[in-house]
Design a protein around this motif. Structure first.
Motif, mmCIF file in Angstrom:
data_model
loop_
_atom_site.group_PDB
_atom_site.id
_atom_site.type_symbol
_atom_site.label_atom_id
_atom_site.label_comp_id
_atom_site.label_asym_id
_atom_site.label_seq_id
_atom_site.Cartn_x
_atom_site.Cartn_y
_atom_site.Cartn_z
ATOM 1 N N ALA A 75 -18.808 -15.625 28.734
ATOM 2 C CA ALA A 75 -19.069 -14.740 27.601
ATOM 3 C C ALA A 75 -17.789 -14.477 26.807
ATOM 4 O O ALA A 75 -17.806 -14.417 25.578
ATOM 5 N N PHE A 76 -16.653 -14.370 27.524
ATOM 6 C CA PHE A 76 -15.369 -14.137 26.849
ATOM 7 C C PHE A 76 -15.033 -15.315 25.930
ATOM 8 O O PHE A 76 -14.598 -15.127 24.792
ATOM 9 N N THR A 77 -15.294 -16.534 26.420
ATOM 10 C CA THR A 77 -15.071 -17.720 25.587
ATOM 11 C C THR A 77 -15.992 -17.714 24.373
ATOM 12 O O THR A 77 -15.574 -18.054 23.261
ATOM 13 N N PHE A 78 -17.231 -17.299 24.592
ATOM 14 C CA PHE A 78 -18.194 -17.207 23.495
ATOM 15 C C PHE A 78 -17.693 -16.267 22.404
ATOM 16 O O PHE A 78 -17.700 -16.596 21.223
ATOM 17 N N VAL A 79 -17.243 -15.084 22.816
ATOM 18 C CA VAL A 79 -16.791 -14.090 21.832
ATOM 19 C C VAL A 79 -15.573 -14.616 21.083
ATOM 20 O O VAL A 79 -15.547 -14.638 19.847
ATOM 21 N N LEU A 80 -14.560 -15.058 21.842
ATOM 22 C CA LEU A 80 -13.299 -15.422 21.189
ATOM 23 C C LEU A 80 -13.445 -16.634 20.282
ATOM 24 O O LEU A 80 -12.828 -16.693 19.229
ATOM 25 N N SER A 81 -14.275 -17.613 20.670
ATOM 26 C CA SER A 81 -14.358 -18.786 19.798
ATOM 27 C C SER A 81 -15.280 -18.538 18.607
ATOM 28 O O SER A 81 -15.437 -19.403 17.754
ATOM 29 N N ALA A 82 -15.892 -17.352 18.549
ATOM 30 C CA ALA A 82 -16.648 -16.996 17.348
ATOM 31 C C ALA A 82 -15.821 -16.131 16.408
ATOM 32 O O ALA A 82 -16.239 -15.852 15.285
ATOM 33 N N LEU A 83 -14.637 -15.703 16.862
ATOM 34 C CA LEU A 83 -13.799 -14.812 16.049
ATOM 35 C C LEU A 83 -12.872 -15.642 15.173
ATOM 36 O O LEU A 83 -11.865 -16.152 15.634
ATOM 37 N N LYS A 84 -13.212 -15.778 13.909
ATOM 38 C CA LYS A 84 -12.301 -16.485 13.011
ATOM 39 C C LYS A 84 -11.327 -15.474 12.440
ATOM 40 O O LYS A 84 -11.715 -14.546 11.726
ATOM 41 N N LEU A 85 -10.059 -15.642 12.791
ATOM 42 C CA LEU A 85 -9.060 -14.648 12.396
ATOM 43 C C LEU A 85 -8.114 -15.220 11.355
ATOM 44 O O LEU A 85 -7.778 -16.405 11.400
ATOM 45 N N PRO A 86 -7.669 -14.388 10.413
ATOM 46 C CA PRO A 86 -6.675 -14.838 9.442
ATOM 47 C C PRO A 86 -5.308 -14.984 10.105
ATOM 48 O O PRO A 86 -4.987 -14.245 11.036
ATOM 49 N N SER A 87 -4.546 -15.954 9.637
ATOM 50 C CA SER A 87 -3.215 -16.152 10.200
ATOM 51 C C SER A 87 -2.155 -16.115 9.110
ATOM 52 O O SER A 87 -2.477 -16.084 7.919
ATOM 53 N N VAL A 88 -0.890 -16.138 9.519
ATOM 54 C CA VAL A 88 0.216 -15.972 8.573
ATOM 55 C C VAL A 88 0.293 -17.082 7.536
ATOM 56 O O VAL A 88 0.904 -16.907 6.493
ATOM 57 N N THR A 89 -0.317 -18.243 7.811
ATOM 58 C CA THR A 89 -0.236 -19.335 6.845
ATOM 59 C C THR A 89 -1.256 -19.179 5.724
ATOM 60 O O THR A 89 -1.327 -20.015 4.831
ATOM 61 N N GLY A 90 -2.065 -18.104 5.775
ATOM 62 C CA GLY A 90 -3.045 -17.902 4.723
ATOM 63 C C GLY A 90 -4.324 -18.652 4.961
ATOM 64 O O GLY A 90 -5.121 -18.857 4.056
ATOM 65 N N SER A 91 -4.519 -19.098 6.209
ATOM 66 C CA SER A 91 -5.784 -19.743 6.525
ATOM 67 C C SER A 91 -6.359 -19.112 7.790
ATOM 68 O O SER A 91 -5.713 -18.321 8.444
ATOM 69 N N CYS A 92 -7.590 -19.485 8.077
ATOM 70 C CA CYS A 92 -8.275 -18.905 9.227
ATOM 71 C C CYS A 92 -8.424 -19.918 10.341
ATOM 72 O O CYS A 92 -8.597 -21.102 10.092
#
Lengths: 257, 118
Positions: A75-92
């Motif tokens: 379930a932890f893998t499921f949650v984290l791989s669904a979280l698209k987060l912004p990063s310092v390079t200006g992409s997700c």
């Protein structure tokens, strides 16, 4: 694939920009590895997954009580791989969440849980793909967990505090997944002028910048979950060898001598 | 708030800060499409490196729109979060149940030991 043919016309101004776009992908998209590469990565991944299924069934048969924690790791893998987060390079991009399961249950079992997550994304979300499943499994469900687990074991041997080892285990699992993806892409699409190494260098350098903050996030989230587990599931963690009892520690020392 | 909870809250705050800072600092401003989803662009990029490359297989099912896709991503996260919450809830309930059972057993045994007890 309609979006491809529509967007190709716009064109990217430089190879660097082009590479930067490729690098942001987490899982290689459907149909975007040449058949030979797709088959080769599939063949490379298959034994790990088969071995993983066997260790998973053995674990469930011998310790039925660990089924719940296995579910929680998946379930932890499921949650984290669904979280698209912004990063310092200006992409997700998104984390992988494979470090936790690898630390708790060893990497072979994570090969299965990671494959399930990738299948879900490939079938329902058109994220990743069936033809590239082998390559994506290799990076996220095999190399990531093993690299993270290796760092975790190494740091534990040096008596580093548990939560620090967990952080770096998860951090390395996340980052190494992206490194493997860049190798896979560089192998399939080498730079026209500088070849495989040139493509790899560019992929790698951009990857590192985009993914490091996300790997830090993944490390911190894994530490939070591990802290909650230490509070709630001491017995289980002791059985899995994550928490050491006093006598266990002494036994280990004796073995080491 | 216990020390434990405070540390967990601080860790969560750090994760949130890592996610929000790139947005606040406008690190995506130099891009045509800041913080875009990677997949479609990556596909384009590969066709640009190798203009002759044709994807030889397409997804069996593709979400018909961005909204549906994000709904499915949310579903994935919700499934995972649900299972995690179930796990920790169950653990907590079991621990409380055990404590209560121990307390009840002690209470049942106590009156017979005390002299004033009937």
């Amino acid at each position: 694939m309609v979006p491809v043919s529509q967007e190709t016309g716009q064109g990217a101004s430089s190879i660097h920009e082009v590479l930067e776009r490729v690098c942001r992908v987490m899982h290689i998209a459907e149909g975007f590895l040449p058949p030979a590469h797709a088959i080769a990565w599939g063949v490379a991944s298959a034994p790990f997954v088969v071995h993983g299924v066997r260790s998973l069934t053995r674990e469930v048969r011998e310790h039925p009580e660990s089924t719940l924690l296995l579910g929680a790791s998946g379930a932890f893998t499921f949650v984290l791989s669904a979280l698209k987060l912004p990063s310092v390079t200006g992409s997700c991009s998104h984390p992988t969440g494979t470090g936790l399961g690898a630390i708790l249950f060893r990497p072979p079992i994570m090969a299965v849980l990671g494959t399930i997550t990738l299948l879900f994304q490939a079938l329902l979300l058109a994220h990743g793909g069936l033809t590239t499943l082998g390559a994506n499994v290799f990076s996220m469900a095999i190399v990531g967990p093993w690299a993270g687990y290796g760092v975790y074991r190494l740091l534990r041997r040096w008596d580093v505090p548990l939560m620090v080892t967990v952080f770096f285990g998860a951090f390395v699992a996340d980052l190494s997944t992206y490194c493997v993806t860049s190798v896979q892409l560089a192998l399939a699409f080498p730079d026209p002028s500088s070849g495989f190494l040139g493509a790899l260098g560019k992929f790698g350098s951009i990857f590192a910048v985009t993914q490091i903050p996300l790997a830090v996030s993944e490390g911190l989230l894994t530490v939070i979950v591990m802290r909650l587990l230490v509070q709630s599931s001491k017995g289980e963690l002791t059985r899995l060898g994550v928490l050491l009892t006093r006598s266990g520690e002494r036994k280990q020392e004796a073995v080491a001598r | 708030m216990s020390r434990n909870a405070r540390i967990n809250a601080l860790l969560l705050l750090a994760v949130a800060a890592l996610a929000v800072l790139p947005l606040v600092l406008g690190l995506g401003d130099h891009k045509e499409e800041p913080f875009a989803g990677a997949d479609a662009e990556a596909e384009t990029a590969i066709t640009e490196i190798e203009p002759d490359y044709e994807p030889w297989f397409s997804p069996l099912y593709e979400p018909p729109s961005g909204e549906i896709e994000s709904a499915l991503f949310a579903l994935q996260a919700a499934l995972g979060a649900g299972v995690l919450a179930y796990y920790f809830g169950l653990r907590r309930g079991r621990r409380q149940g055990e404590q209560r059972a121990v307390a009840a057993a002690e209470a049942a045994a106590a009156p017979r030991d005390t002299p004033e007890g009937d």
